[in-house]
Design a protein around this motif. Structure first.
Motif, PDB file in Angstrom:
ATOM      1  N   MET A  89       0.840  -1.191   0.000  1.00 22.82           N
ATOM      2  CA  MET A  89       0.000   0.000   0.000  1.00 22.82           C
ATOM      3  C   MET A  89       0.878   1.244   0.000  1.00 22.82           C
ATOM      4  SD  MET A  89      -2.976  -1.259  -0.172  1.00 22.82           S
ATOM      5  CE  MET A  89      -4.305  -0.221   0.321  1.00 22.82           C
ATOM      6  N   SER A  90       0.288   2.324  -0.477  1.00 25.90           N
ATOM      7  CA  SER A  90       1.044   3.567  -0.622  1.00 25.90           C
ATOM      8  C   SER A  90       0.152   4.772  -0.400  1.00 25.90           C
ATOM      9  CB  SER A  90       1.619   3.686  -2.040  1.00 25.90           C
ATOM     10  OG  SER A  90       2.471   2.629  -2.343  1.00 25.90           O
ATOM     11  N   VAL A  91       0.801   5.895  -0.174  1.00 30.44           N
ATOM     12  CA  VAL A  91       0.177   7.209  -0.243  1.00 30.44           C
ATOM     13  C   VAL A  91       0.731   7.858  -1.494  1.00 30.44           C
ATOM     14  CG1 VAL A  91       0.052   9.500   0.795  1.00 30.44           C
ATOM     15  CG2 VAL A  91      -0.184   7.478   2.241  1.00 30.44           C
ATOM     16  N   VAL A  92      -0.136   8.398  -2.333  1.00 29.93           N
ATOM     17  CA  VAL A  92       0.275   9.087  -3.552  1.00 29.93           C
ATOM     18  C   VAL A  92       0.042  10.572  -3.358  1.00 29.93           C
ATOM     19  CG1 VAL A  92      -0.256   9.448  -6.001  1.00 29.93           C
ATOM     20  CG2 VAL A  92      -0.156   7.127  -5.081  1.00 29.93           C
ATOM     21  N   VAL A  93       1.025  11.391  -3.757  1.00 26.42           N
ATOM     22  CA  VAL A  93       0.880  12.837  -3.653  1.00 26.42           C
ATOM     23  C   VAL A  93       1.163  13.462  -5.015  1.00 26.42           C
ATOM     24  CG1 VAL A  93       3.259  13.165  -2.831  1.00 26.42           C
ATOM     25  CG2 VAL A  93       1.550  14.939  -2.412  1.00 26.42           C
ATOM     26  N   GLY A  94       0.302  14.370  -5.412  1.00 27.09           N
ATOM     27  CA  GLY A  94       0.546  15.183  -6.589  1.00 27.09           C
ATOM     28  C   GLY A  94       1.448  16.330  -6.178  1.00 27.09           C
ATOM     29  N   TYR A  95       2.654  16.380  -6.744  1.00 28.39           N
ATOM     30  CA  TYR A  95       3.666  17.339  -6.297  1.00 28.39           C
ATOM     31  C   TYR A  95       3.882  18.459  -7.304  1.00 28.39           C
ATOM     32  CZ  TYR A  95       8.129  19.384  -5.109  1.00 28.39           C
ATOM     33  OH  TYR A  95       9.124  20.284  -4.807  1.00 28.39           O
ATOM     34  N   VAL A  96       3.926  19.678  -6.804  1.00 24.85           N
ATOM     35  CA  VAL A  96       4.338  20.834  -7.603  1.00 24.85           C
ATOM     36  C   VAL A  96       5.436  21.566  -6.834  1.00 24.85           C
ATOM     37  CG1 VAL A  96       2.133  21.108  -8.809  1.00 24.85           C
ATOM     38  CG2 VAL A  96       2.525  22.340  -6.686  1.00 24.85           C
ATOM     39  N   PRO A  97       6.443  22.083  -7.549  1.00 27.07           N
ATOM     40  CA  PRO A  97       7.568  22.743  -6.878  1.00 27.07           C
ATOM     41  C   PRO A  97       7.229  24.188  -6.508  1.00 27.07           C
ATOM     42  CG  PRO A  97       7.948  22.697  -9.234  1.00 27.07           C
ATOM     43  CD  PRO A  97       6.659  21.962  -8.981  1.00 27.07           C
ATOM     44  N   SER A  98       6.550  24.341  -5.389  1.00 29.01           N
ATOM     45  CA  SER A  98       6.148  25.670  -4.929  1.00 29.01           C
ATOM     46  C   SER A  98       6.015  25.637  -3.413  1.00 29.01           C
ATOM     47  CB  SER A  98       4.803  26.069  -5.553  1.00 29.01           C
ATOM     48  OG  SER A  98       3.780  25.214  -5.066  1.00 29.01           O
ATOM     49  N   LEU A 110       5.568   6.387   0.200  1.00 30.56           N
ATOM     50  CA  LEU A 110       5.041   7.604  -0.408  1.00 30.56           C
ATOM     51  C   LEU A 110       5.499   7.655  -1.862  1.00 30.56           C
ATOM     52  CD1 LEU A 110       3.649  10.389  -0.143  1.00 30.56           C
ATOM     53  CD2 LEU A 110       5.888  11.306   0.459  1.00 30.56           C
ATOM     54  N   VAL A 111       4.569   7.867  -2.764  1.00 30.77           N
ATOM     55  CA  VAL A 111       4.898   8.016  -4.180  1.00 30.77           C
ATOM     56  C   VAL A 111       4.507   9.435  -4.578  1.00 30.77           C
ATOM     57  CG1 VAL A 111       4.585   7.151  -6.519  1.00 30.77           C
ATOM     58  CG2 VAL A 111       4.432   5.563  -4.574  1.00 30.77           C
ATOM     59  N   ALA A 112       5.518  10.232  -4.940  1.00 29.85           N
ATOM     60  CA  ALA A 112       5.304  11.624  -5.342  1.00 29.85           C
ATOM     61  C   ALA A 112       5.330  11.701  -6.859  1.00 29.85           C
ATOM     62  CB  ALA A 112       6.384  12.521  -4.743  1.00 29.85           C
ATOM     63  N   ASP A 158      -4.174   6.882 -12.746  1.00 25.71           N
ATOM     64  CA  ASP A 158      -3.529   5.644 -13.201  1.00 25.71           C
ATOM     65  C   ASP A 158      -2.489   5.184 -12.185  1.00 25.71           C
ATOM     66  OD1 ASP A 158      -5.063   5.666 -15.516  1.00 25.71           O
ATOM     67  OD2 ASP A 158      -3.432   6.388 -16.810  1.00 25.71           O
ATOM     68  N   LEU A 159      -1.722   6.127 -11.631  1.00 25.05           N
ATOM     69  CA  LEU A 159      -0.715   5.784 -10.628  1.00 25.05           C
ATOM     70  C   LEU A 159      -1.378   5.239  -9.363  1.00 25.05           C
ATOM     71  CD1 LEU A 159       2.211   5.723  -9.618  1.00 25.05           C
ATOM     72  CD2 LEU A 159       1.905   8.122  -8.916  1.00 25.05           C
ATOM     73  N   VAL A 160      -2.462   5.841  -8.957  1.00 28.39           N
ATOM     74  CA  VAL A 160      -3.203   5.372  -7.781  1.00 28.39           C
ATOM     75  C   VAL A 160      -3.583   3.900  -7.952  1.00 28.39           C
ATOM     76  CG1 VAL A 160      -5.402   5.615  -6.552  1.00 28.39           C
ATOM     77  CG2 VAL A 160      -4.034   7.635  -7.070  1.00 28.39           C
ATOM     78  N   ASP A 161      -4.093   3.566  -9.126  1.00 24.09           N
ATOM     79  CA  ASP A 161      -4.450   2.168  -9.408  1.00 24.09           C
ATOM     80  C   ASP A 161      -3.215   1.275  -9.443  1.00 24.09           C
ATOM     81  OD1 ASP A 161      -7.182   2.671  -9.569  1.00 24.09           O
ATOM     82  OD2 ASP A 161      -7.145   2.961 -11.748  1.00 24.09           O
ATOM     83  N   GLU A 162      -2.160   1.750 -10.101  1.00 24.78           N
ATOM     84  CA  GLU A 162      -0.941   0.950 -10.259  1.00 24.78           C
ATOM     85  C   GLU A 162      -0.329   0.557  -8.921  1.00 24.78           C
ATOM     86  OE1 GLU A 162       3.666   1.662 -11.523  1.00 24.78           O
ATOM     87  OE2 GLU A 162       2.165   2.803 -12.643  1.00 24.78           O
TER      88      GLU A 162
END
Length: 130
Positions: free
Chosen positions: A1-10, A31-33, A84-88
């Motif tokens: 299992m993982s936590v997925v985060v949508g990352y922006v450099p700000s 954690l998958v960024a 797609d990443l969430v599913d993967e």
């Protein structure tokens, strides 16, 4: 299992990342960024370059959380890439940032956050910043 985060450099992205790290730690998961290039010239501030992704990787290693840093191809909508990443990876949580936009801005630019909130197969933590 993982936590997925949508990352922006700000600055706002750093706040979202901080919450995602806290969630991954408390759950004891990886954690998958993900940073996704966008085709719109108006969204290029959200694209992390190689140095920023390397800094992100180092920051997560220093934080002591098992992690992976990915960059999307930009071939599809950011929401599709994230979902797609969430599913993967079988994510148990998605962490995203929210920004204030006018109704016209949402209509013209779409809403990645809205798509993720509505279509994710797992809980979504939406972090709003000032």
């Amino acid at each position: 299992m993982s936590v997925v985060v949508g990352y922006v450099p700000s600055r706002e992205g750093a706040l979202v990342l901080e919450r995602a790290v806290d969630e991954a730690r408390s759950r004891g998961v990886r954690l998958v960024a993900l940073n996704v290039p966008r085709s719109s010239e108006f969204a290029q501030d959200f694209v992390a370059d190689d140095a920023e992704l390397a800094d992100l990787d180092a920051l997560l290693a220093e934080a002591g959380v098992e992690h992976e840093v990915r960059r999307g191809t930009g071939d599809e909508a950011p929401a599709d890439t994230l979902l797609d990443l969430v599913d993967e990876v079988g994510a148990e949580l998605v962490v995203i940032g929210l920004r204030r936009r006018s109704p016209v801005g949402k209509m013209l630019m779409g809403s990645t956050s809205q798509r993720v909130l509505l279509d994710a197969p797992c809980p979504v933590l939406a972090v709003q910043h000032d």
